[in-house]
Write an enzyme that holds these catalytic residues in place. Structure first.
Site, PDB file in Angstrom:
ATOM      1  N   GLU A 123     -11.906  -4.586  -6.043  1.00 19.95           N
ATOM      2  CA  GLU A 123     -12.381  -3.206  -5.910  1.00 19.95           C
ATOM      3  C   GLU A 123     -11.560  -2.231  -6.753  1.00 19.95           C
ATOM      4  O   GLU A 123     -12.040  -1.153  -7.122  1.00 19.95           O
ATOM      5  CB  GLU A 123     -12.353  -2.766  -4.442  1.00 19.95           C
ATOM      6  CG  GLU A 123     -13.385  -3.429  -3.552  1.00 19.95           C
ATOM      7  CD  GLU A 123     -12.975  -4.821  -3.078  1.00 19.95           C
ATOM      8  OE1 GLU A 123     -13.824  -5.538  -2.517  1.00 19.95           O
ATOM      9  OE2 GLU A 123     -11.801  -5.198  -3.296  1.00 19.95           O
ATOM     10  N   ASN A 124     -10.318  -2.617  -7.062  1.00 19.62           N
ATOM     11  CA  ASN A 124      -9.465  -1.721  -7.863  1.00 19.62           C
ATOM     12  C   ASN A 124      -9.983  -1.507  -9.280  1.00 19.62           C
ATOM     13  O   ASN A 124      -9.611  -0.529  -9.942  1.00 19.62           O
ATOM     14  CB  ASN A 124      -8.027  -2.255  -7.929  1.00 19.62           C
ATOM     15  CG  ASN A 124      -7.261  -2.108  -6.630  1.00 19.62           C
ATOM     16  OD1 ASN A 124      -6.304  -2.819  -6.377  1.00 19.62           O
ATOM     17  ND2 ASN A 124      -7.688  -1.191  -5.773  1.00 19.62           N
ATOM     18  N   TRP A 125     -10.868  -2.413  -9.735  1.00 19.61           N
ATOM     19  CA  TRP A 125     -11.465  -2.214 -11.061  1.00 19.61           C
ATOM     20  C   TRP A 125     -12.286  -0.920 -11.102  1.00 19.61           C
ATOM     21  O   TRP A 125     -12.564  -0.388 -12.181  1.00 19.61           O
ATOM     22  CB  TRP A 125     -12.362  -3.392 -11.434  1.00 19.61           C
ATOM     23  CG  TRP A 125     -11.641  -4.675 -11.724  1.00 19.61           C
ATOM     24  CD1 TRP A 125     -11.689  -5.833 -11.008  1.00 19.61           C
ATOM     25  CD2 TRP A 125     -10.761  -4.948 -12.832  1.00 19.61           C
ATOM     26  NE1 TRP A 125     -10.898  -6.804 -11.580  1.00 19.61           N
ATOM     27  CE2 TRP A 125     -10.320  -6.290 -12.701  1.00 19.61           C
ATOM     28  CE3 TRP A 125     -10.308  -4.188 -13.915  1.00 19.61           C
ATOM     29  CZ2 TRP A 125      -9.455  -6.887 -13.610  1.00 19.61           C
ATOM     30  CZ3 TRP A 125      -9.440  -4.783 -14.832  1.00 19.61           C
ATOM     31  CH2 TRP A 125      -9.017  -6.117 -14.675  1.00 19.61           C
TER      32      TRP A 125
ATOM     33  N   ASP B 247       0.817  -1.208   0.000  1.00 15.95           N
ATOM     34  CA  ASP B 247       0.000   0.000   0.000  1.00 15.95           C
ATOM     35  C   ASP B 247       0.855   1.263   0.000  1.00 15.95           C
ATOM     36  O   ASP B 247       1.949   1.276   0.570  1.00 15.95           O
ATOM     37  CB  ASP B 247      -0.911  -0.011   1.243  1.00 15.95           C
ATOM     38  CG  ASP B 247      -2.026   1.012   1.161  1.00 15.95           C
ATOM     39  OD1 ASP B 247      -2.398   1.399   0.036  1.00 15.95           O
ATOM     40  OD2 ASP B 247      -2.527   1.424   2.215  1.00 15.95           O
ATOM     41  N   GLY B 248       0.349   2.306  -0.632  1.00 15.81           N
ATOM     42  CA  GLY B 248       0.998   3.611  -0.558  1.00 15.81           C
ATOM     43  C   GLY B 248       1.652   4.094  -1.835  1.00 15.81           C
ATOM     44  O   GLY B 248       2.286   5.152  -1.838  1.00 15.81           O
ATOM     45  N   ASN B 249       1.505   3.351  -2.938  1.00 14.69           N
ATOM     46  CA  ASN B 249       2.139   3.782  -4.194  1.00 14.69           C
ATOM     47  C   ASN B 249       1.657   5.165  -4.627  1.00 14.69           C
ATOM     48  O   ASN B 249       2.449   6.021  -5.029  1.00 14.69           O
ATOM     49  CB  ASN B 249       1.842   2.776  -5.313  1.00 14.69           C
ATOM     50  CG  ASN B 249       2.595   1.476  -5.152  1.00 14.69           C
ATOM     51  OD1 ASN B 249       3.540   1.386  -4.372  1.00 14.69           O
ATOM     52  ND2 ASN B 249       2.172   0.460  -5.871  1.00 14.69           N
ATOM     53  N   GLY B 250       0.333   5.368  -4.569  1.00 17.16           N
ATOM     54  CA  GLY B 250      -0.240   6.629  -5.019  1.00 17.16           C
ATOM     55  C   GLY B 250       0.186   7.808  -4.170  1.00 17.16           C
ATOM     56  O   GLY B 250       0.533   8.882  -4.679  1.00 17.16           O
ATOM     57  N   ARG B 251       0.184   7.613  -2.850  1.00 19.98           N
ATOM     58  CA  ARG B 251       0.583   8.691  -1.944  1.00 19.98           C
ATOM     59  C   ARG B 251       2.076   9.008  -2.067  1.00 19.98           C
ATOM     60  O   ARG B 251       2.489  10.156  -1.971  1.00 19.98           O
ATOM     61  CB  ARG B 251       0.220   8.321  -0.498  1.00 19.98           C
ATOM     62  CG  ARG B 251      -1.245   8.577  -0.155  1.00 19.98           C
ATOM     63  CD  ARG B 251      -1.658   7.880   1.123  1.00 19.98           C
ATOM     64  NE  ARG B 251      -1.809   6.443   0.905  1.00 19.98           N
ATOM     65  CZ  ARG B 251      -1.953   5.557   1.877  1.00 19.98           C
ATOM     66  NH1 ARG B 251      -1.942   5.957   3.136  1.00 19.98           N
ATOM     67  NH2 ARG B 251      -2.114   4.290   1.601  1.00 19.98           N
TER      68      ARG B 251
ATOM     69  N   ARG C 267       1.677  -4.947   6.215  1.00 22.23           N
ATOM     70  CA  ARG C 267       1.011  -3.894   5.449  1.00 22.23           C
ATOM     71  C   ARG C 267       1.829  -2.611   5.542  1.00 22.23           C
ATOM     72  O   ARG C 267       2.223  -2.189   6.633  1.00 22.23           O
ATOM     73  CB  ARG C 267      -0.409  -3.624   5.953  1.00 22.23           C
ATOM     74  CG  ARG C 267      -1.058  -2.507   5.100  1.00 22.23           C
ATOM     75  CD  ARG C 267      -2.513  -2.289   5.381  1.00 22.23           C
ATOM     76  NE  ARG C 267      -3.038  -1.335   4.394  1.00 22.23           N
ATOM     77  CZ  ARG C 267      -4.257  -1.348   3.887  1.00 22.23           C
ATOM     78  NH1 ARG C 267      -5.103  -2.282   4.263  1.00 22.23           N
ATOM     79  NH2 ARG C 267      -4.641  -0.448   3.013  1.00 22.23           N
TER      80      ARG C 267
ATOM     81  N   ARG D  16      -0.090   8.924 -10.110  1.00 18.03           N
ATOM     82  CA  ARG D  16      -0.124   7.687  -9.323  1.00 18.03           C
ATOM     83  C   ARG D  16       0.670   6.558  -9.983  1.00 18.03           C
ATOM     84  O   ARG D  16       1.325   5.777  -9.306  1.00 18.03           O
ATOM     85  CB  ARG D  16      -1.579   7.246  -9.103  1.00 18.03           C
ATOM     86  CG  ARG D  16      -2.376   8.186  -8.219  1.00 18.03           C
ATOM     87  CD  ARG D  16      -3.830   7.719  -8.111  1.00 18.03           C
ATOM     88  NE  ARG D  16      -3.916   6.404  -7.537  1.00 18.03           N
ATOM     89  CZ  ARG D  16      -3.933   6.142  -6.224  1.00 18.03           C
ATOM     90  NH1 ARG D  16      -3.866   7.133  -5.362  1.00 18.03           N
ATOM     91  NH2 ARG D  16      -4.029   4.909  -5.784  1.00 18.03           N
TER      92      ARG D  16
END
Length: 249
Positions: A70-72, A23-27, A191, A36
């Site tokens: 959900e990423n779709w 988690d955290g790629n976008g941020r 995580r 992103r």
């Protein structure tokens, strides 16, 4: 030279299976003033580093939450970029996987993947199927609720067809109908990014996993961060519902 936490790891108490919510790629990308996808691209480096570190230590299973059902729902621009990145990464990392004797696996609603990504994935899986050092599983188009719903439907169908009786449904049967059939449950779940939730990931399988949360964004997650998580894991007492006294007998 600074001492590595790797030296503190007890190989005899190594987790057999590590699962990661990357988690955290976008941020991370936002901090750099980038889009992103820039974060996702650098996240591939963290995947490579973590995979190599686990294989070097002797971890047998590494499972990465790469793309959820959900990423779709994200923007078509980001989804298309992620799918393109998947194809590129599979092609670029195939030699590394084979050189390190690592078998690639994937679980999830894989048929939802675009054909080019699905074909590239199946090719890489087939090309590494005889490798024995470690199994790297990518969770793609995956969520635990999708997995559990599919498991219930599959078992209900077999009951209806008379292949199994309702009283035969037990934990072992359920395990054999999950996407992770044949794999041990994760000993350690990591995580990144500072979030402290499970996000619909391996909910059945992590019933007794040790959870480790780090504030590091995934692109910044290094081998040393992995070692830190394993050292922390080894400092804990795993009781599986028993008391400390029972464990020490």
């Amino acid at each position: 030279m600074m001492e590595s936490l790797k030296d503190k790891i007890l190989i005899e108490r190594l987790p057999e299976h590590i699962a990661v919510i990357m988690d955290g790629n976008g941020r991370w990308a936002k901090q750099q003033g980038k889009m992103r996808i820039f974060g996702h691209q650098h996240g591939v480096d963290a995947v490579r580093n973590t995979t190599e570190a686990c294989a070097e230590l002797g971890v047998k299973y590494l499972t990465l939450y790469a793309f959820s059902t959900e990423n779709w729902n994200r923007s078509s621009l980001e989804v298309d970029a992620l799918m393109s990145l998947l194809t590129t990464a599979l092609k670029n990392e195939l030699k590394t996987l084979n050189d390190n004797n690592i078998r690639l696996n994937a679980i999830g609603d894989l048929k939802r993947l675009p054909k080019s990504q699905y074909d590239a994935l199946m090719y890489a899986i087939d090309n590494t199927k005889n490798n024995t050092r470690m199994t790297l599983t990518l969770c793609l188009s995956y969520s635990s609720r999708w997995e559990l719903t599919k498991m219930v439907k599959d078992i209900a169908t077999e009951v209806k067809q008379g292949k199994i009786a309702p009283e035969q449904v037990d934990e072992a049967l359920i395990n054999n109908h999950l996407a992770t059939a044949g794999m041990p449950d994760p000993d350690l779940l990591i995580r990144t990014s500072g979030e402290e939730r499970i996000s619909n990931y391996l909910l059945w399988q992590i019933a007794y996993s040790e959870l480790y949360f780090t504030k590091k964004y995934w692109p910044d997650f290094s081998k040393e961060d992995l070692y830190e998580a394993i050292v922390d894991y080894q400092s804990r007492e795993r009781r599986f519902g028993k008391t400390s006294e029972q464990i020490k007998k």
